[in-house]
Design a protein around this motif. Structure first.
Motif, mmCIF file in Angstrom:
data_model
loop_
_atom_site.group_PDB
_atom_site.id
_atom_site.type_symbol
_atom_site.label_atom_id
_atom_site.label_comp_id
_atom_site.label_asym_id
_atom_site.label_seq_id
_atom_site.Cartn_x
_atom_site.Cartn_y
_atom_site.Cartn_z
ATOM 1 N N MET A 21 -38.241 -15.591 -20.360
ATOM 2 C CA MET A 21 -37.148 -14.760 -20.889
ATOM 3 C C MET A 21 -36.878 -15.123 -22.342
ATOM 4 S SD MET A 21 -33.130 -14.644 -19.742
ATOM 5 C CE MET A 21 -33.418 -13.895 -18.137
ATOM 6 N N ASP A 22 -36.779 -14.106 -23.189
ATOM 7 C CA ASP A 22 -36.450 -14.330 -24.587
ATOM 8 C C ASP A 22 -34.958 -14.621 -24.726
ATOM 9 O OD1 ASP A 22 -39.076 -13.767 -25.306
ATOM 10 O OD2 ASP A 22 -38.669 -11.625 -25.537
ATOM 11 N N GLU A 23 -34.580 -15.314 -25.808
ATOM 12 C CA GLU A 23 -33.168 -15.575 -26.057
ATOM 13 C C GLU A 23 -32.438 -14.285 -26.429
ATOM 14 O OE1 GLU A 23 -32.578 -18.632 -28.897
ATOM 15 O OE2 GLU A 23 -33.594 -20.171 -27.714
ATOM 16 N N VAL A 24 -33.069 -13.498 -27.297
ATOM 17 C CA VAL A 24 -32.445 -12.253 -27.738
ATOM 18 C C VAL A 24 -33.525 -11.202 -27.949
ATOM 19 C CG1 VAL A 24 -32.525 -12.918 -30.173
ATOM 20 C CG2 VAL A 24 -30.867 -11.206 -29.423
ATOM 21 N N ALA A 25 -33.224 -9.969 -27.624
ATOM 22 C CA ALA A 25 -34.143 -8.859 -27.857
ATOM 23 C C ALA A 25 -33.385 -7.771 -28.602
ATOM 24 C CB ALA A 25 -34.691 -8.314 -26.536
ATOM 25 N N GLY A 81 -32.367 -11.741 -9.590
ATOM 26 C CA GLY A 81 -31.642 -11.247 -8.434
ATOM 27 C C GLY A 81 -32.323 -10.026 -7.836
ATOM 28 N N SER A 82 -32.070 -9.776 -6.584
ATOM 29 C CA SER A 82 -32.622 -8.622 -5.883
ATOM 30 C C SER A 82 -31.620 -7.485 -5.896
ATOM 31 C CB SER A 82 -32.949 -8.993 -4.439
ATOM 32 O OG SER A 82 -31.753 -9.292 -3.726
ATOM 33 N N ALA A 83 -32.076 -6.303 -5.541
ATOM 34 C CA ALA A 83 -31.187 -5.143 -5.479
ATOM 35 C C ALA A 83 -30.067 -5.379 -4.476
ATOM 36 C CB ALA A 83 -31.983 -3.895 -5.113
ATOM 37 N N ALA A 84 -30.390 -6.037 -3.358
ATOM 38 C CA ALA A 84 -29.376 -6.299 -2.343
ATOM 39 C C ALA A 84 -28.284 -7.213 -2.886
ATOM 40 C CB ALA A 84 -30.030 -6.919 -1.110
ATOM 41 N N ALA A 85 -28.678 -8.240 -3.614
ATOM 42 C CA ALA A 85 -27.695 -9.165 -4.177
ATOM 43 C C ALA A 85 -26.872 -8.491 -5.274
ATOM 44 C CB ALA A 85 -28.393 -10.399 -4.718
ATOM 45 N N ARG A 124 -38.576 0.529 -16.646
ATOM 46 C CA ARG A 124 -39.422 1.449 -17.414
ATOM 47 C C ARG A 124 -39.309 1.218 -18.913
ATOM 48 N NH1 ARG A 124 -37.672 5.373 -13.711
ATOM 49 N NH2 ARG A 124 -36.102 6.129 -15.200
ATOM 50 N N HIS A 125 -38.162 0.766 -19.347
ATOM 51 C CA HIS A 125 -37.925 0.565 -20.773
ATOM 52 C C HIS A 125 -38.039 -0.904 -21.190
ATOM 53 C CE1 HIS A 125 -36.852 4.716 -21.599
ATOM 54 N NE2 HIS A 125 -36.189 4.716 -20.464
ATOM 55 N N GLY A 126 -38.586 -1.727 -20.307
ATOM 56 C CA GLY A 126 -38.855 -3.109 -20.673
ATOM 57 C C GLY A 126 -37.629 -3.993 -20.776
ATOM 58 N N LEU A 127 -36.529 -3.590 -20.167
ATOM 59 C CA LEU A 127 -35.302 -4.378 -20.249
ATOM 60 C C LEU A 127 -35.189 -5.379 -19.100
ATOM 61 C CD1 LEU A 127 -32.895 -1.492 -21.284
ATOM 62 C CD2 LEU A 127 -34.027 -3.153 -22.760
ATOM 63 N N VAL A 128 -35.831 -5.095 -17.988
ATOM 64 C CA VAL A 128 -35.938 -6.055 -16.890
ATOM 65 C C VAL A 128 -37.396 -6.135 -16.462
ATOM 66 C CG1 VAL A 128 -33.579 -5.576 -16.086
ATOM 67 C CG2 VAL A 128 -35.513 -4.411 -15.030
ATOM 68 N N GLU A 129 -37.734 -7.214 -15.774
ATOM 69 C CA GLU A 129 -39.110 -7.414 -15.317
ATOM 70 C C GLU A 129 -39.107 -8.086 -13.952
ATOM 71 O OE1 GLU A 129 -40.822 -9.909 -18.282
ATOM 72 O OE2 GLU A 129 -39.548 -11.631 -17.809
ATOM 73 N N LEU A 130 -40.238 -7.997 -13.294
ATOM 74 C CA LEU A 130 -40.374 -8.615 -11.972
ATOM 75 C C LEU A 130 -40.481 -10.127 -12.120
ATOM 76 C CD1 LEU A 130 -40.783 -8.127 -8.891
ATOM 77 C CD2 LEU A 130 -43.244 -8.113 -9.366
ATOM 78 N N ALA A 131 -39.595 -10.855 -11.429
ATOM 79 C CA ALA A 131 -39.642 -12.316 -11.444
ATOM 80 C C ALA A 131 -40.488 -12.845 -10.290
ATOM 81 C CB ALA A 131 -38.230 -12.895 -11.359
ATOM 82 N N GLU A 132 -40.315 -12.248 -9.113
ATOM 83 C CA GLU A 132 -41.109 -12.639 -7.951
ATOM 84 C C GLU A 132 -40.916 -11.610 -6.847
ATOM 85 O OE1 GLU A 132 -39.684 -15.857 -5.403
ATOM 86 O OE2 GLU A 132 -37.925 -16.041 -6.717
ATOM 87 N N MET A 177 -35.754 -9.273 -9.626
ATOM 88 C CA MET A 177 -35.880 -8.892 -11.031
ATOM 89 C C MET A 177 -35.108 -9.855 -11.919
ATOM 90 S SD MET A 177 -37.721 -6.253 -10.411
ATOM 91 C CE MET A 177 -37.860 -5.527 -12.056
ATOM 92 N N ARG A 178 -35.446 -9.836 -13.186
ATOM 93 C CA ARG A 178 -34.676 -10.593 -14.175
ATOM 94 C C ARG A 178 -34.697 -9.828 -15.495
ATOM 95 N NH1 ARG A 178 -38.981 -15.555 -15.019
ATOM 96 N NH2 ARG A 178 -40.623 -14.322 -16.017
ATOM 97 N N ALA A 179 -33.696 -10.065 -16.318
ATOM 98 C CA ALA A 179 -33.659 -9.438 -17.638
ATOM 99 C C ALA A 179 -34.750 -10.040 -18.514
ATOM 100 C CB ALA A 179 -32.286 -9.651 -18.274
ATOM 101 N N THR A 180 -35.283 -9.258 -19.417
ATOM 102 C CA THR A 180 -36.336 -9.764 -20.305
ATOM 103 C C THR A 180 -35.768 -10.594 -21.450
ATOM 104 O OG1 THR A 180 -36.305 -7.645 -21.481
ATOM 105 C CG2 THR A 180 -37.975 -7.932 -19.773
#
Length: 208
Positions: free
Chosen positions: A1-5, A32-36, A57-65, A77-80
């Protein structure tokens, strides 16, 4: 994860400015997951998934696991980035241009310089991250209380002279392998209270 984007794409900026999606971005500093997340934003999981797909789709979140729960695979998911800033480039047609009517005493020019700084440093951060290299930057920040407007003017004059002297001493336009850098310094009254969105007769400097 970057500090700032820094977000330049107008469509990504629109997605990030949606109140629900902005809350999801803030929550996803930790994976976090959608359920959480559904409990955080008070929406059904299916609705959260819809918003997460838009952010992804816009690269603001990404798959963590991915976690398998019985016959279901849960996407975490997690924020990028931990923090996001929308670049003036997202409003390119109306973004302020510091090359237009430069004036050291103009608030408009100060905003234009700050906007250019966000735009250019955002692109530098993206390039450095892509190359896996550090980005050399420096910033100074101080708050000054002036006893009078005359002192403020004197400060600005001395600052301008000091900057001009430093530039003369260190600027080497023809140095082999030299790399151009941009220097910016700004001064404005500190904000000490909230002002109305559409003040009728408001002067921030007088009210501070």
């Amino acid at each position: 994860m970057d500090e700032v984007a820094v977000i330049e794409d107008p469509a990504a900026a629109e997605v990030a400015l949606d109140p629900v999606r902005a809350r999801l971005l803030a929550a996803l500093v930790e994976p976090g997951s959608a359920a959480a997340l559904a409990a955080v934003v008070g929406l059904p999981r299916q609705k959260v998934n819809y918003h997460l797909r838009a952010l992804e789709r816009h690269g603001l979140v990404e798959l963590a696991e991915e976690r398998r729960r019985g016959n279901v695979v849960e996407r975490v998911m997690r924020a990028t980035a931990a923090e996001f800033v929308i670049s003036p480039a997202a409003l390119a047609a109306v973004a302020p241009d510091p090359r237009r009517r430069p004036d050291q005493l103009s608030a408009r020019w100060l905003v234009a310089l700050a906007a250019r700084t966000v735009r250019e440093v955002g692109r530098l951060i993206a390039g450095a991250n892509a190359a896996g290299k550090p980005l050399a930057t420096y910033a100074a920040d101080a708050e000054v209380t002036f006893a009078s407007a005359a002192d403020r003017a004197a400060f600005a004059t001395e600052l301008q002279a000091a900057v001009a002297d430093l530039v003369r001493r260190y600027h080497s336009a023809d140095a082999p392998g030299g790399r151009k850098h941009r220097f910016f310094a700004g001064l404005h009254p500190a904000i000490t209270r909230d002002f109305p969105t559409h003040p009728e007769n408001s002067n921030p400097e007088q009210e501070n």
